[in-house]
Design a protein around this motif. Sequence first.
Motif, short mmCIF file in Angstrom:
data_model
loop_
_atom_site.label_atom_id
_atom_site.label_comp_id
_atom_site.label_asym_id
_atom_site.label_seq_id
_atom_site.Cartn_x
_atom_site.Cartn_y
_atom_site.Cartn_z
N GLY A 77 2.74 11.67 -2.67
CA GLY A 77 1.38 11.68 -3.21
C GLY A 77 1.39 12.26 -4.61
O GLY A 77 2.42 12.24 -5.29
N GLU A 87 1.39 5.78 -10.01
CA GLU A 87 0.82 5.13 -8.82
C GLU A 87 0.90 6.07 -7.61
O GLU A 87 1.99 6.39 -7.15
CB GLU A 87 1.60 3.85 -8.49
CG GLU A 87 1.30 2.68 -9.40
CD GLU A 87 -0.13 2.17 -9.27
OE1 GLU A 87 -0.79 2.47 -8.27
OE2 GLU A 87 -0.58 1.49 -10.21
N PRO A 88 -0.25 6.46 -7.07
CA PRO A 88 -0.22 7.39 -5.93
C PRO A 88 0.54 6.85 -4.72
O PRO A 88 1.06 7.61 -3.91
CB PRO A 88 -1.69 7.60 -5.60
CG PRO A 88 -2.41 7.30 -6.88
CD PRO A 88 -1.62 6.22 -7.54
N LYS A 89 0.61 5.54 -4.56
CA LYS A 89 1.29 4.99 -3.38
C LYS A 89 2.81 4.98 -3.53
O LYS A 89 3.52 4.60 -2.60
CB LYS A 89 0.82 3.55 -3.13
CG LYS A 89 1.18 2.56 -4.23
CD LYS A 89 0.71 1.16 -3.86
CE LYS A 89 0.78 0.21 -5.04
NZ LYS A 89 0.23 -1.11 -4.79
N PRO A 139 -3.33 8.80 -0.85
CA PRO A 139 -4.28 7.76 -0.41
C PRO A 139 -4.57 7.99 1.08
O PRO A 139 -3.64 8.10 1.88
CB PRO A 139 -3.50 6.46 -0.64
CG PRO A 139 -2.42 6.80 -1.63
CD PRO A 139 -2.07 8.23 -1.35
N GLU A 188 -1.98 8.62 5.21
CA GLU A 188 -1.72 9.90 5.88
C GLU A 188 -0.85 9.74 7.14
O GLU A 188 0.16 10.42 7.29
CB GLU A 188 -3.05 10.58 6.20
CG GLU A 188 -2.93 11.84 7.03
CD GLU A 188 -2.63 13.07 6.19
OE1 GLU A 188 -3.40 13.35 5.29
OE2 GLU A 188 -1.62 13.75 6.46
N SER A 229 0.84 -1.20 0.00
CA SER A 229 0.00 0.00 0.00
C SER A 229 0.88 1.25 0.00
O SER A 229 0.38 2.35 -0.22
CB SER A 229 -0.92 0.01 1.22
OG SER A 229 -0.15 0.02 2.40
N LEU A 242 -13.45 8.65 -3.82
CA LEU A 242 -12.24 7.83 -3.69
C LEU A 242 -11.67 8.06 -2.29
O LEU A 242 -11.93 9.08 -1.66
CB LEU A 242 -11.18 8.23 -4.73
CG LEU A 242 -11.60 8.11 -6.20
CD1 LEU A 242 -10.51 8.65 -7.10
CD2 LEU A 242 -11.88 6.65 -6.53
N GLU A 243 -10.89 7.11 -1.82
CA GLU A 243 -10.29 7.24 -0.48
C GLU A 243 -9.05 8.13 -0.59
O GLU A 243 -7.92 7.66 -0.51
CB GLU A 243 -9.89 5.86 0.02
CG GLU A 243 -11.06 4.91 0.23
CD GLU A 243 -11.85 5.27 1.49
OE1 GLU A 243 -11.26 5.24 2.57
OE2 GLU A 243 -13.05 5.59 1.36
N ILE A 244 -9.30 9.42 -0.79
CA ILE A 244 -8.20 10.36 -1.01
C ILE A 244 -8.22 11.44 0.05
O ILE A 244 -9.29 11.93 0.42
CB ILE A 244 -8.33 11.04 -2.40
CG1 ILE A 244 -8.19 10.00 -3.51
CG2 ILE A 244 -7.28 12.13 -2.57
CD1 ILE A 244 -8.42 10.58 -4.89
N ARG A 245 -7.05 11.82 0.51
CA ARG A 245 -6.93 12.96 1.41
C ARG A 245 -6.35 14.12 0.58
O ARG A 245 -5.39 13.91 -0.16
CB ARG A 245 -5.98 12.60 2.55
CG ARG A 245 -5.85 13.64 3.59
CD ARG A 245 -6.97 13.61 4.60
NE ARG A 245 -6.98 12.36 5.37
CZ ARG A 245 -7.83 12.12 6.34
NH1 ARG A 245 -8.76 13.00 6.66
NH2 ARG A 245 -7.78 10.99 7.01
N TYR A 268 -5.26 8.86 -10.37
CA TYR A 268 -6.36 9.65 -9.81
C TYR A 268 -7.14 10.44 -10.87
O TYR A 268 -8.20 10.98 -10.58
CB TYR A 268 -5.83 10.64 -8.76
CG TYR A 268 -5.53 10.00 -7.43
CD1 TYR A 268 -6.12 8.80 -7.04
CD2 TYR A 268 -4.65 10.62 -6.53
CE1 TYR A 268 -5.84 8.23 -5.81
CE2 TYR A 268 -4.37 10.05 -5.29
CZ TYR A 268 -4.97 8.86 -4.95
OH TYR A 268 -4.70 8.30 -3.73
#
Length: 451
Positions: free
Chosen positions: A363, A150-152, A343, A347, A126, A328-331, A385
């Motif tokens: 991010g 890939e955001p991760k 993601p 955080e 993750s 989406l599970e985004i901060r 995203y």
Amino acid sequence: MQLPQTLMQYLNDVPGFMPEAFLVAHTLEAPVSVRVNPNKSYDLSHLLLDQRVPWSAQGFYLKERPSFTLDPGIHGGAYYVQEASSMFLEFALQQVLHDQQGLYALDLCAAPGGKATLLSSMPQFSLVLANEVIRTRVTILHENAVKWGEPKLLVSNNDPSAFNRLDGFFDVMVVDAPCSGSGLFRKDPSALNEWSEQNVKLCAARQQRILSDALPALKDGGVLVYSTCSYSPEEDEDILQWLVGEHGLSAIDLQIPQDWGIVKTASANGGIGYRFFPDKLKGEGFFVSCLQKTGGGKSGMRTASRYEKSIKSASYHQGLKTWVDEGLEIRVRSRGNELILIPAALEPALQELEQVLHLRKSGVRAGALMRDQFVPDHELVLSQYLSGSAPRIELTREEALRFLRKQDINPQGSRKGWFTVTHGGLPIGLIKHLGNRVNNYYPSSWRILMS
Ligand code: SAM
């Protein structure tokens, strides 16, 4: 190609070394291979994909070497040109980790990003932190990470010693160590000029220093993958011997089909590694070993209390909704007038990393607020995203190449505003249509210089 005599002598005792076949392999061309991005869709038939790389679900040999620079697909992160042997990381970790999820990986020596992008495509992780100590090499690592999308996948620029302050943070640590490079002589004959016994010794000492510095950041029970592109036992089996003897790591034995031509090797105290010889398989020289840390570090699951801190996040700006789907599970984080998307689950981990490391990518940089208007960023359109319904204009190959050279383009349509430009449906960048002309927002430092 004249290979160093001393190297050839040392290799005589190495399992699987066959001098004649080895020398013949060095008269042949190195195979060309790519690893496809599983999260981007793009037609790759023009690349003349050949067989699959046996140990990689997304790796393919090519029938011939194309001009990668003049292929819009590579600039949009549809694939990564990667030497086949090093794709073995995927097979090894798949076998060791099975279907675990939510793991944190560190790629300690990550530039230009081959293994880091591979790790970021594996569902077991993750968070993947790609670190590179040499500042000038972080630039290409960052560029490749942004293109992969890939955001991760995060990027840092730190010396390995910085990681000993992240006690037991990572589940997996990949140390693809700087080495004397003999495994790449066929691909890069200039490496021959830098090879010497003295340099092999210097590299081995540096490899030990890097590993000692970083190992505290691997949790107890976590997996270390150590690899080099050197044939020298001093940098391979001897380092294994030291990892098992001095650090108490234990060997992980992989089940590998015999017809792949990968040679199993060992240290005297039970460490296990794998050697890749160009005369036995379609790939360059490579050494890899998986070891488990057993004692001396933090273990177990991460606890919420360790990570729970107050989180300042920005609201979902209206302008962002055109570009990123809600739900989406985004901060959303703000830094000055910039908006960064991460993601949500990462955080707390990110806060911990930020206290210790110099993060160059944490991010996805979504864009900036200019007089309350949202101005999208290049990084967003290359990322996972980007919304499927974000405004876009498809370019022909010629237009796409003009765009990637940062030249003027005049795509069809005259609706004003910001657009993602795509080729074959693959986002490659951003333009602003002003009605009578178009502004090209491709990053200057990334532009194609080849005519
Ligand atoms: N893993 C990368 C990939 O797959 O694309 C290739 C890594 S390359 C074999 C080794 C990297 O280690 C280089 O990027 C180099 O700049 C970096 N390096 C050099 N000296 C180092 C040091 N003292 N500590 C950590 N990394 C170092």
